[in-house]
Design a protein around this motif. Structure first.
Motif: not given
Length: 368
Positions: A8, A131, A180, A186
C-alpha cells in the motif's frame, strides 16, 4: 493487522519518517545531484550533495502528510507542463462525481506521466487523486519505492516466483483494489496491460480483468455485479510527441531482428526521466464512461474497455502525418518531418507505425 502493509501507499503518520530517511540516503542525494548538475565537474559533486541535502531538509520540513507532499508534486507538475507541453486538455472529466471511487483503466505510453496527467486533471477539478499501480520491476532502488509510495502508489508484485506465490500476490492486489474502491471510496489508476504499448496498439490484457474479479469471486459475487462495484472508467491518453519514441523503436527493432532485447540495469529509471523532461507537444486525456452494462465475462469486459480506449483516443496531427508517410504520401506536417529527420533510418518505419497505429486501430474498427 495491516494485510496490505507491504504494497500500500504510505499513510499520513508515516510521511515524516520516510522523508527523513530519504534526506539521509546517499543514493537519493547522489541521483538528484547527477540529474540536476549533470554538466558540472565531478569534483563539485561532494559540495553539491551537501547543498542539495540542506535544501531538501528545508523543503521536507514543510511536508507533514500525503496531501502536502502531493501539493509539492503539483507545483513541479505545473513547471513541467509549461516547459514540455504546448497544451494539456481534459475531456469527459465533468462526468466524474466527487467522493466516488473510480477504477481508471488506462492505456499506457509513459511510465510516470500517464498517471501524473490523470492525477493533475483530477486535482484541477477538485476530485481525489488516484492510488497508482506500479510494478516492482521499477523499484530496484529503495528510494524510488519510497518516493512512489509517498505519492499514493501501490506495488504490483510482478517478480513473484512460481504459480502459488504469483496467485497469492494477485489475490492480495485484487483485495487491495476492491477495498480501496468499495470501502475507502478511493480512486485507482492501473494500466490496461503490463508494460507500455510501445507499438502504439492499445489492447487490454484479460488477466487484468480476471485479477480484478478474484477478490469478489471469493465472496460468491457474480462477475457482472462485481465489475459494477468497481466503477471501471476507461481512460485514453494521447501525446502529440512521445519523448521515448526512438528508444521504444530501438527495442522493438532489436526484438524483431535478433529475437531478444536486454534492458540496461536502470533503463526504466532513465525512461521515467526522459518522459518527464522530454518534449510532449499537446497532451489530451479523455475519460470514458463508467462501464455498468452487463459484461458477463472477462472477454466482454475487455472488448468494452478496448472499444472505449481506442474510440476515445484523441488523434493528433502526428498520428495523421505518420499514417500518410507510411502510404508514401507527403506528411503534411513540417514539424513532424523535421522530427523524423532526426530518426535513425533503420528505425524510421517502426517509429512511423508506432505513431500511426492509434489512427489505424480506429479505422479498422470504424470508430473514427
Amino acid at each position: 493487522m495491516d494485510q496490505f502493509h507491504d504494497i500500500r501507499p504510505y499513510n499520513d503518520d508515516e510521511v515524516a519518517g520516510v522523508l527523513e530517511n530519504l534526506v539521509n540516503t546517499p543514493d537519493f542525494i547522489d541521483t538528484i545531484v547527477g540529474f540536476k548538475f549533470a554538466k558540472w565537474p565531478k569534483w563539485t559533486r561532494g559540495m553539491l550533495a551537501v547543498l542539495v541535502k540542506r535544501v531538501l531538509r528545508k523543503e521536507v520540513g514543510k511536508i507533514s502528510d500525503v496531501r502536502s507532499f502531493q501539493m509539492q508534486v503539483a507545483s513541479y507538475m505545473e513547471r513541467m507542463i509549461k516547459t514540455t507541453t504546448t497544451d494539456v486538455e481534459y475531456r469527459g472529466i465533468e462526468k466524474l462525481a466527487k467522493n466516488e471511487g473510480y477504477l481508471f483503466l488506462s492505456n499506457h505510453r509513459d511510465i510516470a506521466m500517464d498517471p501524473a496527467f490523470v492525477n493533475y486533471g483530477l486535482y484541477l477539478n477538485g476530485l481525489d487523486t488516484v492510488r497508482i499501480a506500479i510494478g516492482d520491476n521499477l523499484l530496484r532502488r529503495p528510494f524510488v519505492s519510497d518516493l512512489m509510495r509517498l505519492n499514493k502508489s501501490f506495488i504490483v508484485k510482478r517478480s513473484a516466483n512460481g504459480i502459488r506465490e504469483m496467485m497469492a500476490a494477485f489475490g492480495q492486489l485484487s483485495d487491495y483494489i476492491t477495498h480501496s474502491l468499495t470501502q475507502e471510496h478511493s480512486n485507482i489508476w492501473i494500466a490496461q496491460k503490463e508494460g507500455r504499448a510501445k507499438d502504439g496498439l492499445d489492447q487490454t490484457d484479460p488477466a487484468i480483468i480476471k485479477m480484478f474479479f478474484m477478490s469478489q469471486k471469493k465472496q460468491k459475487i457474480a462477475f457482472p455485479e462485481a465489475m459494477k462495484h468497481l466503477k471501471i472508467v476507461p481512460v485514453s491518453i494521447s501525446y502529440e510527441y512521445d519523448p521515448c519514441a526512438f528508444d521504444k523503436a530501438k527495442e522493438l527493432h532489436q526484438k524483431s531482428t535478433t529475437g531478444a532485447y536486454e534492458k540496461a540495469e536502470f533503463e526504466d529509471i532513465d525512461s521515467i526521466r526522459k518522459g518527464i523532461v522530454g518534449r510532449k507537444g499537446k497532451v489530451i486525456v479523455t475519460f470514458g464512461d463508467v462501464i455498468d452494462d452487463n459484461c458477463d465475462t472477462p472477454d466482454a469486459m475487455v472488448a468494452e474497455v478496448d472499444r472505449q480506449i481506442i474510440g476515445h483516443y484523441a488523434i493528433q496531427s502526428t498520428n495523421q502525418a505518420a499514417a500518410r508517410l507510411l502510404k508514401g504520401e507527403p506528411a503534411g506536417d513540417q514539424v513532424f518531418e523535421r522530427y523524423m529527420a532526426e530518426c535513425p533510418d533503420e528505425l524510421r518505419e517502426t517509429v512511423l507505425t508506432m505513431y500511426a497505429n492509434p489512427l489505424l486501430q480506429q479505422q479498422e474498427r470504424g470508430l473514427n
